[in-house]
Enzyme design. Sequence first.
Site, mmCIF file in Angstrom:
data_model
loop_
_atom_site.group_PDB
_atom_site.id
_atom_site.type_symbol
_atom_site.label_atom_id
_atom_site.label_comp_id
_atom_site.label_asym_id
_atom_site.label_seq_id
_atom_site.Cartn_x
_atom_site.Cartn_y
_atom_site.Cartn_z
ATOM 1 N N LYS A 116 0.820 -1.213 0.000
ATOM 2 C CA LYS A 116 0.000 0.000 0.000
ATOM 3 C C LYS A 116 0.858 1.270 0.000
ATOM 4 O O LYS A 116 0.422 2.314 -0.476
ATOM 5 C CB LYS A 116 -0.922 0.019 1.219
HETATM 6 C C1 LIG Z 1 -4.381 -4.668 0.421
HETATM 7 C C2 LIG Z 1 -3.618 -5.931 0.350
HETATM 8 C C3 LIG Z 1 -3.923 -6.927 -0.602
HETATM 9 C C4 LIG Z 1 -5.076 -6.808 -1.558
HETATM 10 O O1 LIG Z 1 -4.924 -5.776 -2.508
HETATM 11 P P1 LIG Z 1 -6.194 -5.195 -3.278
HETATM 12 O O2 LIG Z 1 -5.708 -4.075 -4.081
HETATM 13 O O3 LIG Z 1 -7.165 -4.782 -2.205
HETATM 14 O O4 LIG Z 1 -6.750 -6.326 -4.091
HETATM 15 C C5 LIG Z 1 -3.128 -8.062 -0.638
HETATM 16 N N1 LIG Z 1 -2.106 -8.216 0.228
HETATM 17 C C6 LIG Z 1 -1.790 -7.300 1.151
HETATM 18 C C7 LIG Z 1 -0.667 -7.561 2.080
HETATM 19 C C8 LIG Z 1 -2.526 -6.127 1.240
HETATM 20 O O5 LIG Z 1 -2.195 -5.207 2.160
#
Ligand SMILES: *Cc1c(COP(=O)(O)O)cnc(C)c1O
Length: 497
Positions: A112
Amino acid sequence: MVFVSTRGDADIVTSAYAINRGLANDGGLFVPTEFPQLSLEEIASLKKMSYQERAVYILKQFLTDYTEEELRDCVNKAYTEEKFGKNPVPLVQVNNNTGVLELWHGPTSAFKDMALQLLPHLLLAAKKKTGELHKIVILVATSGDTGKAALEGFADVPGTEIMVFYPSEGVSDIQKRQMTTQPGENVKVFGIEGNFDDAQRGVKEIFSNKILAKSLAEKGFVFSSANSINWGRLAPQIVYYFSAYVDAVAAKKIKLGEEINFVVPTGNFGDILAGYYAKQMGLPVQRLLCASNSNNILTDFINTGIYDKRREFYKTVSPSMDILVSSNLERLLYHVSEGDATKVAGYMEKLNTEGIYEVEREALRKIRSEFFGAWVDEFETKETIGRVYRENNYVLDTHTAVAWRALEKYRYLPEDPDTYTVVLSTASPFKFANNVLSAIKGEETTAENPFDLLRELSAETGMAIPSRMGALEEAAILHKDVVDSKKMELTVIGNLG
Ligand SMILES: *Cc1c(COP(=O)(O)O)cnc(C)c1O
């Protein structure tokens, strides 16, 4: 380049406006009306660039109302060496035809950060461009990682407030500690009694409450979103698909122009949708593999065209993917329906009222030509972590393990067992140390203290504990409130004075 709502609102907006607002007036998501095209020569030209330069090159295709200088300034402030190290997004070759794209070298150890370190800078620039004078209130619903990454990005950013809601019993110890210790004058963090979907629904309801918006505007506030429903979250994620591709070419794993696969551990469908955009722009991608955990609603959808949320919600060892309503799927529905917003609005209405919708056959055919869906249960996730560690001496976190195993399932198919594939690695194994450690050791862990677990995982694997994570042990807990998920609106009002 302009953006429109997936649900047909008449507004046609610039990217700055889309980023400023987060969500369209009618509750739809902003989508680009066209896909900029990159030739193979242009893609090849990225090879010699730094990650920061690659980011500017890709972002300027979509953010045409920003100047190149503005974008460069935003990118350079976001992806600093101090925060991301020398190479922000390394592609690690784990075996002959599999590379792991490590997206977790940012300050919160989850992918993120790639978007949320950049978003505040894009937003401040957007605020200037659009003449927005209100204080921007960022509302975040998080399954664990978005919250901390958004807090880290927005803390003490002038002209903004940030409020985060997380499921108080649905995140890992380290995730909770990361959020509850967050300093910053403009920061509020709340646990909710409920799961991520409850938090997300609450935030969406607040966004679409016009009366509330009006009364807050009079007090000088306007809402925006740091969730992946915001276009400013998605655009930075397109960059690393291109970056991984040219790095694979540079490593001589593939030839320029050769199609590869990406496998993405998926929750809200933002990360993988960025891959879809990269493909539409001309990146040579064969398939996007959508990996789910036991909350396998997307696997079912890709296989049948039926999206049915009337099912049990599971808490898994990959909690950032514990999601039943994947918001960004709405954008894909828009694109595969040739921009038929009435149709998309109809699906979303049915999802809201009946909990289920079914897409038309032609849309499903298109989706299946681009995506493959597979899901991985809890046992398989842990088995995969242990096995990949023993066989490849590589430590996967629980989310990345779901992706790895989904790729193995894809490779059982006769279609293309050997195609070079990039596994998107979304979190540092330390973030989920408990489950990673027990998977590697083949026995339950006994340590009670989450920081003992970090030390144990480090001793076992020889990997260094991310320094910011280790420092949490001494940090004071600043946010203790837990609220009813039905009272989120009151909480927001109460905290905006
Ligand atoms: C947010 C997240 C995901 C999923 O990503 P999306 O964009 O919501 O599909 C997968 N793995 C981790 C560690 C995340 O923080």
